[in-house]
Design a protein around this motif. Sequence first.
Motif, PDB file in Angstrom:
ATOM      1  N   UNK A 265       0.527  -1.350  -0.111  1.00  0.00           N
ATOM      2  CA  UNK A 265      -0.169  -0.030  -0.005  1.00  0.00           C
ATOM      3  C   UNK A 265       0.989   1.109  -0.050  1.00  0.00           C
ATOM      4  N   UNK A 266       1.460   1.883  -1.035  1.00  0.00           N
ATOM      5  CA  UNK A 266       2.304   2.461  -1.399  1.00  0.00           C
ATOM      6  C   UNK A 266       2.164   4.089   0.064  1.00  0.00           C
ATOM      7  N   UNK A 267       3.611   3.971   0.613  1.00  0.00           N
ATOM      8  CA  UNK A 267       3.629   5.318   1.711  1.00  0.00           C
ATOM      9  C   UNK A 267       3.122   6.260   0.862  1.00  0.00           C
ATOM     10  N   UNK A 268       3.839   7.058   0.206  1.00  0.00           N
ATOM     11  CA  UNK A 268       3.849   8.240  -0.589  1.00  0.00           C
ATOM     12  C   UNK A 268       2.367   9.076  -0.582  1.00  0.00           C
ATOM     13  N   UNK A 269       0.585   7.723  -0.323  1.00  0.00           N
ATOM     14  CA  UNK A 269      -0.482   8.329  -1.041  1.00  0.00           C
ATOM     15  C   UNK A 269      -1.187   8.341   0.573  1.00  0.00           C
ATOM     16  N   UNK A 270      -0.173   7.887   1.354  1.00  0.00           N
ATOM     17  CA  UNK A 270      -0.556   7.997   3.083  1.00  0.00           C
ATOM     18  C   UNK A 270      -0.109   9.098   3.511  1.00  0.00           C
ATOM     19  N   UNK A 271       0.963   9.782   3.258  1.00  0.00           N
ATOM     20  CA  UNK A 271       1.476  11.388   2.853  1.00  0.00           C
ATOM     21  C   UNK A 271       0.336  12.345   1.970  1.00  0.00           C
ATOM     22  N   UNK A 272       0.589  11.816   1.599  1.00  0.00           N
ATOM     23  CA  UNK A 272      -0.150  12.505   0.254  1.00  0.00           C
ATOM     24  C   UNK A 272      -2.119  13.321   0.865  1.00  0.00           C
ATOM     25  N   UNK A 273      -2.595  12.386   1.407  1.00  0.00           N
ATOM     26  CA  UNK A 273      -3.662  11.929   1.811  1.00  0.00           C
ATOM     27  C   UNK A 273      -3.426  13.093   3.952  1.00  0.00           C
ATOM     28  N   UNK A 274      -2.051  12.795   4.184  1.00  0.00           N
ATOM     29  CA  UNK A 274      -2.973  13.893   5.356  1.00  0.00           C
ATOM     30  C   UNK A 274      -1.784  15.461   5.049  1.00  0.00           C
ATOM     31  N   UNK A 275      -1.507  15.178   4.331  1.00  0.00           N
ATOM     32  CA  UNK A 275      -1.239  16.317   3.987  1.00  0.00           C
ATOM     33  C   UNK A 275      -2.053  17.607   3.120  1.00  0.00           C
ATOM     34  N   UNK A 276      -3.417  16.499   2.664  1.00  0.00           N
ATOM     35  CA  UNK A 276      -4.560  17.391   1.855  1.00  0.00           C
ATOM     36  C   UNK A 276      -5.575  17.795   2.934  1.00  0.00           C
ATOM     37  N   UNK A 277      -5.534  16.354   4.767  1.00  0.00           N
ATOM     38  CA  UNK A 277      -5.808  17.119   4.992  1.00  0.00           C
ATOM     39  C   UNK A 277      -5.406  18.488   5.373  1.00  0.00           C
ATOM     40  N   UNK A 278      -4.274  17.942   5.937  1.00  0.00           N
ATOM     41  CA  UNK A 278      -4.319  19.276   7.121  1.00  0.00           C
ATOM     42  C   UNK A 278      -4.239  20.737   5.676  1.00  0.00           C
ATOM     43  N   UNK A 279      -4.503  20.439   4.605  1.00  0.00           N
ATOM     44  CA  UNK A 279      -4.033  21.756   3.956  1.00  0.00           C
ATOM     45  C   UNK A 279      -5.350  22.114   3.232  1.00  0.00           C
ATOM     46  N   UNK A 280      -6.322  21.156   3.000  1.00  0.00           N
ATOM     47  CA  UNK A 280      -7.430  21.418   1.710  1.00  0.00           C
ATOM     48  C   UNK A 280      -8.907  20.807   3.523  1.00  0.00           C
ATOM     49  N   UNK A 281      -8.361  20.435   4.340  1.00  0.00           N
ATOM     50  CA  UNK A 281      -9.551  19.619   4.719  1.00  0.00           C
ATOM     51  C   UNK A 281     -10.412  18.025   4.656  1.00  0.00           C
ATOM     52  N   UNK A 282      -9.824  17.652   3.493  1.00  0.00           N
ATOM     53  CA  UNK A 282      -9.907  16.632   2.612  1.00  0.00           C
ATOM     54  C   UNK A 282      -9.679  15.286   3.400  1.00  0.00           C
ATOM     55  N   UNK A 283     -10.846  15.014   3.152  1.00  0.00           N
ATOM     56  CA  UNK A 283     -10.599  12.939   3.709  1.00  0.00           C
ATOM     57  C   UNK A 283     -10.506  12.117   3.133  1.00  0.00           C
ATOM     58  N   UNK A 284      -9.605  11.058   3.053  1.00  0.00           N
ATOM     59  CA  UNK A 284      -9.435  10.402   2.674  1.00  0.00           C
ATOM     60  C   UNK A 284     -10.152   9.697   2.343  1.00  0.00           C
ATOM     61  N   UNK A 285     -10.453   8.504   1.115  1.00  0.00           N
ATOM     62  CA  UNK A 285     -11.539   8.223   0.464  1.00  0.00           C
ATOM     63  C   UNK A 285     -11.406   7.302   1.467  1.00  0.00           C
ATOM     64  N   UNK A 286     -13.122   6.302   1.181  1.00  0.00           N
ATOM     65  CA  UNK A 286     -13.372   4.991   1.986  1.00  0.00           C
ATOM     66  C   UNK A 286     -12.904   3.866   1.639  1.00  0.00           C
ATOM     67  N   UNK A 287     -12.192   3.289   1.310  1.00  0.00           N
ATOM     68  CA  UNK A 287     -12.098   2.014   0.049  1.00  0.00           C
ATOM     69  C   UNK A 287     -10.974   0.880   0.998  1.00  0.00           C
ATOM     70  N   UNK A 288     -11.053  -0.087   0.547  1.00  0.00           N
ATOM     71  CA  UNK A 288      -9.976  -1.153   0.769  1.00  0.00           C
ATOM     72  C   UNK A 288      -8.172  -0.652   1.620  1.00  0.00           C
ATOM     73  N   UNK A 289      -8.107   0.833   0.943  1.00  0.00           N
ATOM     74  CA  UNK A 289      -6.530   0.585   1.222  1.00  0.00           C
ATOM     75  C   UNK A 289      -5.825   2.074   2.486  1.00  0.00           C
ATOM     76  N   UNK A 290      -7.756   2.528   2.796  1.00  0.00           N
ATOM     77  CA  UNK A 290      -7.482   3.942   3.010  1.00  0.00           C
ATOM     78  C   UNK A 290      -8.653   3.193   5.259  1.00  0.00           C
TER      79      UNK A 290
END
Length: 394
Positions: free
Chosen positions: A369-394
């Motif tokens: 489960x690529x780690x880059x996407x985990x940091x991207x989601x954390x940054x997106x949440x902090x910058x844009x208040x956007x939550x990760x998708x609800x799926x098998x990998x998040x």
Amino acid sequence: MTIIESSSPVRIAEQLRDEFRAGAAERDRNRQFPYEQCAAFRDSGLLGLMVPREHGGHGGSFVELTKVVIAISAGDSNIGQMYQLHTGGIRLLQEFASPAVQAKWLPRFTRELWITNAYSEVGTKSVNDFNTTVTPDGDGWRLNGRKFYCTGSLAGDITFGPCRVAGSDEVRVFFARTDAEGVTIHDDWSGFGQRTTASGTTEFDNVWVPGELCFGSPDSAGGGGGAITSLNYQVVHTGVFVGIARNALDDAVEFVRTKSRLWYESSADRATDDLYTQLRVGEMKTAVDAAELLALRAAELCDRAVDNPGDERIRGEASVVTGQAREAAASAAMYAGSTLFKVCGAGSVLEKYGLDRHWRNARTLSLHNPLDFKSMHAGDYLLNDRLPPVDSYN
């Protein structure tokens, strides 16, 4: 009795950790599946950790699960990873099976049945594309297809995974007995890490699946997700990373204490007093301890999501922090798995010690489960208040 009443699940896991650690390097070297160790795990009662109490289980929390997985994985991370699918399968049934199906099957997962998986396929556009199909057959379905990365297949009694209804884009999730007619398990996993997870191929040739165990997918995009089930997957993987990191650190400390020699330019009298060695071991300890603390914080947030079903914000924050914990733990495991050679010296590379398995195991699992996407989601949440998708990998 699913969990020994006189001892906590974590204490049981710590006892198994010490048993599993013995011989782990040899099993890795020989690609020897841990049948004996899996039998001990089954007998321990830990299969029932996450089964609700009303169905005969322990009704464990995510915090308890994380501590158990860390301990088990510090002994043999292959078994810790296989445990992910058992707990994930339990949670999937809790979220999406009918109450009657839950009452029928969940008690069996406390000790009798170990759940494995047949989720991913190779040769498709992405991990969320499936060629495996089911077709209606009376009050059930006929399952056909070929799966790969079937972690735990040699230990499992029942396996689950996503499939399409033949002739449509509808995704469903099946649970099938591994000993059912038409199921063939191939022990063909050849990855350089997590060598004894039996993460190879499973084939399904016209396998009959009862209707109650082939239900509508909770996640039409990913097949097998679900708000809490997907958190379960990520929490356990994070715990496996922490266990690998802790095992690498323990092995480094033991090697320095008992086997390492001083470099001639050192002013110390023994290896444990060398300042550079102390520095590197201290850095390893900081990375490992920090990863464990973040993993436990993530587990606390996942427990909060369980207690607040339907609250997208709470669930989303749990996903973000679990992703951060996953990256921190993977990084700690790879750092510890590499740095141990710097502190232990040239003799530590001998094959008989098997110390390279820690980095190999962490690097292999990190690609799931690529780690880059985990940091991207954390940054997106902090910058844009956007939550990760609800799926098998998040």
